[in-house]
Design a protein around this motif. Structure first.
Motif, mmCIF file in Angstrom:
data_model
loop_
_atom_site.group_PDB
_atom_site.id
_atom_site.type_symbol
_atom_site.label_atom_id
_atom_site.label_comp_id
_atom_site.label_asym_id
_atom_site.label_seq_id
_atom_site.Cartn_x
_atom_site.Cartn_y
_atom_site.Cartn_z
ATOM 1 N N ALA A 101 0.842 -1.206 0.000
ATOM 2 C CA ALA A 101 0.000 0.000 0.000
ATOM 3 C C ALA A 101 0.877 1.255 0.000
ATOM 4 C CB ALA A 101 -0.940 -0.004 1.197
ATOM 5 N N GLY A 102 1.991 1.173 -0.690
ATOM 6 C CA GLY A 102 2.900 2.309 -0.807
ATOM 7 C C GLY A 102 3.887 2.464 0.331
ATOM 8 N N LEU A 103 3.780 1.632 1.385
ATOM 9 C CA LEU A 103 4.690 1.728 2.528
ATOM 10 C C LEU A 103 5.845 0.742 2.381
ATOM 11 C CD1 LEU A 103 2.117 1.883 5.477
ATOM 12 C CD2 LEU A 103 3.263 3.800 4.334
ATOM 13 N N PRO A 104 7.060 1.139 2.751
ATOM 14 C CA PRO A 104 8.186 0.198 2.686
ATOM 15 C C PRO A 104 7.937 -0.996 3.604
ATOM 16 C CG PRO A 104 8.939 2.454 3.060
ATOM 17 C CD PRO A 104 7.463 2.466 3.239
ATOM 18 N N VAL A 105 8.287 -2.184 3.140
ATOM 19 C CA VAL A 105 8.168 -3.389 3.956
ATOM 20 C C VAL A 105 9.568 -3.751 4.434
ATOM 21 C CG1 VAL A 105 7.438 -5.796 4.067
ATOM 22 C CG2 VAL A 105 6.165 -4.176 2.632
ATOM 23 N N LEU A 106 9.861 -3.457 5.700
ATOM 24 C CA LEU A 106 11.172 -3.786 6.255
ATOM 25 C C LEU A 106 11.180 -5.255 6.623
ATOM 26 C CD1 LEU A 106 11.762 -0.689 8.573
ATOM 27 C CD2 LEU A 106 12.180 -0.937 6.121
ATOM 28 N N GLY A 107 12.170 -5.993 6.108
ATOM 29 C CA GLY A 107 12.192 -7.438 6.293
ATOM 30 C C GLY A 107 11.371 -8.148 5.227
ATOM 31 N N GLY A 108 11.025 -7.436 4.184
ATOM 32 C CA GLY A 108 10.231 -8.032 3.104
ATOM 33 C C GLY A 108 11.028 -8.253 1.835
ATOM 34 N N ASP A 109 12.356 -8.076 1.911
ATOM 35 C CA ASP A 109 13.187 -8.224 0.728
ATOM 36 C C ASP A 109 13.208 -9.668 0.249
ATOM 37 O OD1 ASP A 109 14.626 -8.060 3.360
ATOM 38 O OD2 ASP A 109 16.246 -8.977 2.225
ATOM 39 N N LYS A 168 6.057 5.893 8.494
ATOM 40 C CA LYS A 168 5.261 4.679 8.574
ATOM 41 C C LYS A 168 5.852 3.604 7.675
ATOM 42 C CE LYS A 168 1.030 5.968 7.563
ATOM 43 N NZ LYS A 168 -0.441 5.832 7.392
ATOM 44 N N VAL A 169 5.906 2.387 8.191
ATOM 45 C CA VAL A 169 6.419 1.241 7.440
ATOM 46 C C VAL A 169 5.598 0.015 7.813
ATOM 47 C CG1 VAL A 169 8.787 2.152 7.387
ATOM 48 C CG2 VAL A 169 8.091 0.610 9.241
ATOM 49 N N ILE A 170 5.836 -1.060 7.104
ATOM 50 C CA ILE A 170 5.341 -2.367 7.505
ATOM 51 C C ILE A 170 6.546 -3.139 8.038
ATOM 52 C CG2 ILE A 170 4.195 -4.498 6.812
ATOM 53 C CD1 ILE A 170 2.416 -2.018 6.633
ATOM 54 N N TRP A 171 6.470 -3.606 9.279
ATOM 55 C CA TRP A 171 7.575 -4.374 9.856
ATOM 56 C C TRP A 171 7.291 -5.860 9.667
ATOM 57 C CZ3 TRP A 171 12.355 -4.781 10.897
ATOM 58 C CH2 TRP A 171 12.850 -5.748 11.756
ATOM 59 N N ALA A 172 8.141 -6.524 8.884
ATOM 60 C CA ALA A 172 7.975 -7.950 8.620
ATOM 61 C C ALA A 172 9.222 -8.731 9.009
ATOM 62 C CB ALA A 172 7.665 -8.166 7.135
ATOM 63 N N GLY A 173 10.059 -8.110 9.801
ATOM 64 C CA GLY A 173 11.327 -8.735 10.153
ATOM 65 C C GLY A 173 11.206 -9.859 11.152
ATOM 66 N N SER A 174 10.088 -9.933 11.850
ATOM 67 C CA SER A 174 9.900 -11.006 12.825
ATOM 68 C C SER A 174 8.407 -11.229 13.047
ATOM 69 C CB SER A 174 10.576 -10.653 14.163
ATOM 70 O OG SER A 174 10.111 -9.411 14.649
ATOM 71 N N GLY A 175 7.985 -12.464 12.895
ATOM 72 C CA GLY A 175 6.590 -12.806 13.161
ATOM 73 C C GLY A 175 5.615 -12.212 12.166
ATOM 74 N N VAL A 178 3.281 -6.097 10.799
ATOM 75 C CA VAL A 178 2.450 -5.095 11.465
ATOM 76 C C VAL A 178 2.787 -3.712 10.944
ATOM 77 C CG1 VAL A 178 2.219 -6.446 13.587
ATOM 78 C CG2 VAL A 178 4.112 -4.819 13.361
ATOM 79 N N LEU A 179 1.835 -2.791 11.106
ATOM 80 C CA LEU A 179 2.096 -1.393 10.810
ATOM 81 C C LEU A 179 3.025 -0.844 11.892
ATOM 82 C CD1 LEU A 179 1.283 1.081 9.005
ATOM 83 C CD2 LEU A 179 -0.441 1.591 10.760
ATOM 84 N N ALA A 180 4.032 -0.100 11.483
ATOM 85 C CA ALA A 180 5.021 0.370 12.452
ATOM 86 C C ALA A 180 5.577 1.726 12.036
ATOM 87 C CB ALA A 180 6.159 -0.652 12.561
ATOM 88 N N ILE A 200 12.352 0.534 15.465
ATOM 89 C CA ILE A 200 11.065 0.144 14.888
ATOM 90 C C ILE A 200 10.055 0.031 16.023
ATOM 91 C CG2 ILE A 200 9.855 -1.485 13.399
ATOM 92 C CD1 ILE A 200 12.326 -0.152 12.111
ATOM 93 N N THR A 201 8.963 0.770 15.915
ATOM 94 C CA THR A 201 7.943 0.824 16.960
ATOM 95 C C THR A 201 6.597 0.384 16.402
ATOM 96 O OG1 THR A 201 9.091 2.724 17.947
ATOM 97 C CG2 THR A 201 6.820 2.303 18.669
#
Length: 548
Positions: A101-109, A168-175, A178-180, A200-201
């Motif tokens: 949705a236009g937000l970077p996905v950290l841990g989504g590489d 705002k990002v999407i955190w996908a680095g663990s589990g 979530v929006l973060a 990352i919060t």
């Protein structure tokens, strides 16, 4: 940012790297690897011109929508090409970042592997989770995330009172993804190392999810402190010689003259000889600059001649080096934000941290940042540090084949950072430094990354040289195994090829030790075959450090 070694209470010495990587120190490569480059393996990376590399990236970017659909991504996800590696047999490995949705996905590489025929052969993902969040509306304010990040940075000695904003990002680095918020705090850590703390919060609960440092460490003559008298490529501008290497992407060496910010002043001289071969407490002394320029030169040539890689980003463009950073700064670091290496002058400004393995180590943090992007925390952080020790330290030092600094499996043996003549790290038995892990355990990820790196460093030594006692270039080693096995090494040249291929085609930001075993086995299968001695030895060496 990250130091060359762990800082404990900050009374010990530390070697930092910068933006996106770890720390200093490592050893090198042999002429056998150079020979391998002359007769490249089918699955080894092909040497591409800058134009060809850019063309592959542009082609991949033009096809991102089709690729996203082909590999089963959702309609809200898009791919952004980070890099492309092409093998000699035509196989292409395309590394992507991802947005939702236009937000970077950290841990989504992820990395998509495509055969010469165009058929997708597989996908390596940093996370196996489906990227999907219920709401894109945060429940906490950006100010709360920033406050938390500033507090975390202060524990590292930063005096910053504000953050550089929260995005705002999407955190996908663990589990579960979530929006973060991702917040970055700058300033300096308490040992003078630049700070670039990423926090990352969770945007719904305000809980801190993750944190990591972003600061990870004409022909002339150089009279260096550590490598003797060496040839340097310099530039003659009018009647002035500059430490400016136009033949290797335009690398320049600058003097910060004790400052801790800015680029500094380009190092110049009235003659083509730089340095005196001895250290000095004067910030105008050019010996440290000669060492730094030599390290950059050898590291560039090593990556080019061993792996066909043209510069840190593989785009033919050089980074730059800064010497005389701060006062009595006992560290060195790579910073991805300035795309540069920075070196302190050590205790009393008399022991610059500019040895060859330090230079190779720091620049390899740049390579890692621009390939796998291994998160500088937990097991992936240990692998990040080990990569700089393996490829940058061991690889560069053996490649240079310098009689004043022969290749070895010791990290930081020249700079005497412990003050008693001992190396910073030992690859044959990492625990000899008093803190590093010889083998994996469930608590390895809790160690400082400079100590958790011991597992991979030990694996690499066993893969290269095998277990037991031996002497190499006058240095005695005696490498144990955690399972009592006997490992026969395949040689450093092959081990380096396997690690580099795994880094550039199979490792991702979240790779842990189990993933690293799988990635290096895939690399060995690609290069030498799944029934080869090399493949079997990779498996045996990982088992010997308790990684299954």
């Amino acid at each position: 940012m990250s130091p060359l070694y762990a800082r404990h209470k900050r009374t010990t010495l530390a070697i930092a790297t910068a933006v996106a990587a770890g720390a200093l120190l490592s050893t090198g490569l042999t002429t056998s690897a150079t020979a391998a480059a002359k007769a490249p393996l089918a699955a080894a990376p092909a040497a591409l011109s800058a134009t060809a590399h850019v063309s592959l990236i542009q082609q991949a970017q033009a096809n991102t929508a089709e690729t996203a659909q082909k590999i089963g991504l959702g309609t809200k996800e898009q791919l952004i090409v980070k890099d492309v590696v092409k093998d000699n047999d035509g196989t292409v490995h395309t590394r992507y970042e991802r947005t939702y949705a236009g937000l970077p996905v950290l841990g989504g590489d992820l990395v998509v592997h495509t055969a010469k025929s165009g058929r997708t052969e597989g996908v390596t993902k940093a996370t196996k989770a489906t990227i999907k969040v219920a709401s894109l509306t945060p429940q906490i304010t950006p100010a709360k995330a920033e406050k938390q990040a500033v507090a975390a940075a202060r524990t590292l000695g930063s005096a910053q009172s504000t953050a550089n904003g929260a995005r705002k990002v999407i955190w996908a680095g663990s589990g579960k993804p979530v929006l973060a918020y991702e917040t970055i705090v700058g300033g300096l850590q308490d040992d003078g190392t630049p700070n670039q703390l990423h926090v990352i919060t969770d945007a719904a609960t305000g809980k801190k999810l993750f944190e990591y440092q972003g600061v990870e460490n004409a022909t002339g003559t150089g009279k260096t402190l550590y490598s003797g008298t060496v040839g340097l490529t310099v530039n003659l501008s009018g009647s002035t010689y500059q430490l400016y290497d136009t033949s290797r992407g335009g690398h320049k060496t600058y003097n910060l003259a004790r400052k801790t910010s800015g680029t500094g002043t380009l190092v110049t001289n009235s003659t083509s000889t730089f340095g005196t071969g001895t250290a000095s407490t004067s910030s105008s002394n050019q010996t440290a600059a000669a060492d730094a320029a030599y390290g950059a030169q050898e590291t560039w040539d090593y990556y080019k001649n061993t792996f066909g890689r043209s510069g840190i980003k593989n785009d033919g463009k050089a980074a730059y080096s800064r010497v005389h950073y701060g006062s009595s700064y006992v560290n060195a670091f790579w910073d991805d934000s300035c795309f540069c290496m920075t070196y302190g002058d050590g205790s009393g400004n008399a022991d610059p941290l500019t040895s060859l393995d330090v230079a190779g180590h720091e620049m390899t943090h740049g390579v890692t940042a621009n390939t796998a992007g291994l998160d500088y925390s937990g097991e992936s952080g240990g692998l990040n540090e080990a990569t700089s020790d393996i490829l940058g330290g061991v690889g560069v030092e053996f490649y240079a084949n310098n009689p004043s600094d022969p290749g070895d499996y010791l990290i930081g043996e020249k700079i005497n950072i412990n003050g008693d003549g001992t190396p910073l790290r030992y690859m044959d038995k990492p625990s000899k430094d008093g803190s590093s892990a010889d083998s994996w355990s469930s608590s390895v990820g809790d160690l400082d990354v400079h100590y958790s790196s011991g597992v991979a460093n030990h694996f690499f030594y066993l893969l290269s040289e095998g277990s037991g006692a031996k002497t190499i270039n006058g240095v005695s080693y005696n490498s144990p195994t955690s399972n009592g096995s006997t490992v026969t090494g395949i040689g450093r040249a092959k081990a380096l090829q396997i690690w580099y291929k795994a880094l550039t085609t199979y490792f991702t930001s979240t790779t842990n030790y189990s993933d690293a075993r799988a990635g290096t086995l895939s690399a060995a299968a690609d290069l030498y075959g799944s029934s080869s001695t090399e493949y079997k030895t990779v498996a045996a060496a990982w088992s010997a450090v308790n990684v299954s």
